[in-house]
Scaffold this active site. Structure first.
Site, PDB file in Angstrom:
ATOM      1  N   CYS A 134      43.820  33.016  39.361  1.00  0.00           N
ATOM      2  CA  CYS A 134      44.100  31.879  38.482  1.00  0.00           C
ATOM      3  C   CYS A 134      43.434  32.134  37.127  1.00  0.00           C
ATOM      4  O   CYS A 134      43.748  33.111  36.479  1.00  0.00           O
ATOM      5  CB  CYS A 134      43.638  30.566  39.121  1.00  0.00           C
ATOM      6  SG  CYS A 134      44.419  30.205  40.708  1.00  0.00           S
ATOM      7  N   ASP A 189      55.803  29.400  38.261  1.00  0.00           N
ATOM      8  CA  ASP A 189      54.465  28.926  37.926  1.00  0.00           C
ATOM      9  C   ASP A 189      54.481  28.295  36.524  1.00  0.00           C
ATOM     10  O   ASP A 189      54.664  29.003  35.529  1.00  0.00           O
ATOM     11  CB  ASP A 189      53.490  30.108  37.963  1.00  0.00           C
ATOM     12  CG  ASP A 189      52.047  29.699  37.742  1.00  0.00           C
ATOM     13  OD1 ASP A 189      51.801  28.532  37.374  1.00  0.00           O
ATOM     14  OD2 ASP A 189      51.162  30.545  37.953  1.00  0.00           O
ATOM     15  N   HIS A 221      51.477  29.026  42.549  1.00  0.00           N
ATOM     16  CA  HIS A 221      50.165  29.204  41.927  1.00  0.00           C
ATOM     17  C   HIS A 221      49.051  28.916  42.941  1.00  0.00           C
ATOM     18  O   HIS A 221      49.031  27.867  43.572  1.00  0.00           O
ATOM     19  CB  HIS A 221      50.044  28.253  40.736  1.00  0.00           C
ATOM     20  CG  HIS A 221      48.821  28.480  39.920  1.00  0.00           C
ATOM     21  ND1 HIS A 221      48.750  29.442  38.934  1.00  0.00           N
ATOM     22  CD2 HIS A 221      47.608  27.885  39.959  1.00  0.00           C
ATOM     23  CE1 HIS A 221      47.540  29.423  38.385  1.00  0.00           C
ATOM     24  NE2 HIS A 221      46.836  28.490  38.989  1.00  0.00           N
TER      25      HIS A 221
END
Length: 251
Positions: A134, A189, A221
């Site tokens: 991330c 995403d 995600h």
């Protein structure tokens, strides 16, 4: 299976002390170093488990709390399992913390993390590898571009905002990267739409960076994070295969 030893360590930085987790094979022999950058939820049992798995494969792995300026991990209270209903309240507290970690601060901290690894008797001499998740994918790319002589390889998984229109976008360091890069993007995403994927690919290609970018279809995600509802087992295992393959080529 290689036995693993995990310990809490403190890393002095220019702005304080970053708490971190260090995992390494239990025999105590120096191994190639890996700097693992957290997702937004931060240093917690799941990330320690990920570091342990890398250590089992023969690496010395450092996982710093990149939010250390706001306190020791966990910076905000987290449930054992992070489901969608918990996310709004968590991100209400985390968003300003995330925004406060500017590129300048992140690069300065990266120098401290890399320096600590270079001085550790548990890490072999030479460049290290990076992996980030991330927001950690952004940190990995920035670190590879800021310290090209210290980074042999870097990977990022379900990264967000990697190639925006902003002047501080991470993809703009591509021309300084000498490491081999791998990105495993989440499918559909919102934090990394198709135009950003294309922009990142074009920047890396134009800069002559050895790289591979793949979209993990059906994986959203956060797909590597087993303590969240976003976890996708098949994609997570694909990530492990890609990451270990990159590390094997690097070291």
């Amino acid at each position: 299976m290689t036995s693993v030893q995990g310990t809490a360590v403190d890393i002095p930085t220019e702005d304080g002390v970053a708490d971190a987790y260090l995992a390494h094979p239990g025999d105590g022999s120096p191994r190639p170093g890996v700097l693992l950058y957290q997702d937004a939820f931060g240093l917690r049992p799941h990330l320690r488990a990920m570091a342990d798995r890398l250590a089992e494969a023969g690496y010395t792995v450092l996982v710093p709390n990149v939010f250390y300026r706001h306190g020791r991990a966990p910076v905000v209270e987290l449930p054992e399992f992070i489901d969608p209903s918990a996310r709004p309240e968590i991100f209400e507290k985390l968003s300003p913390v995330m925004q406060s970690l500017t590129n300048e601060l992140a690069a300065r901290d990266a120098g401290a993390y890399l320096g600590w690894l270079a001085e550790s008797p548990l890490v072999v001499d030479g460049p290290v590898a990076l992996t980030g998740y991330c927001m950690g994918a952004r940190l990995a790319l920035l670190t590879a571009g800021t310290y090209p002589d210290r980074v042999a390889a870097a990977a990022g998984f379900h990264g967000g905002r990697l190639a925006t229109d902003a002047p501080e976008s991470p993809h703009l360091v591509a021309d300084r990267v000498t490491a081999e890069l791998y990105f495993g993007h989440a499918d559909d995403d919102p934090s990394l739409p198709p135009e950003q994927i294309r922009r990142l690919e074009e920047a890396l290609t134009s800069a002559g960076v050895r790289h591979r970018c793949e979209v993990y279809e059906g994986a959203h995600h956060g797909f590597t994070q087993a303590d969240t509802a976003a976890y996708h087992e098949e994609a997570a295992e694909r990530h492990w295969a890609a990451l270990l393959d990159l590390l094997k080529r690097t070291f």
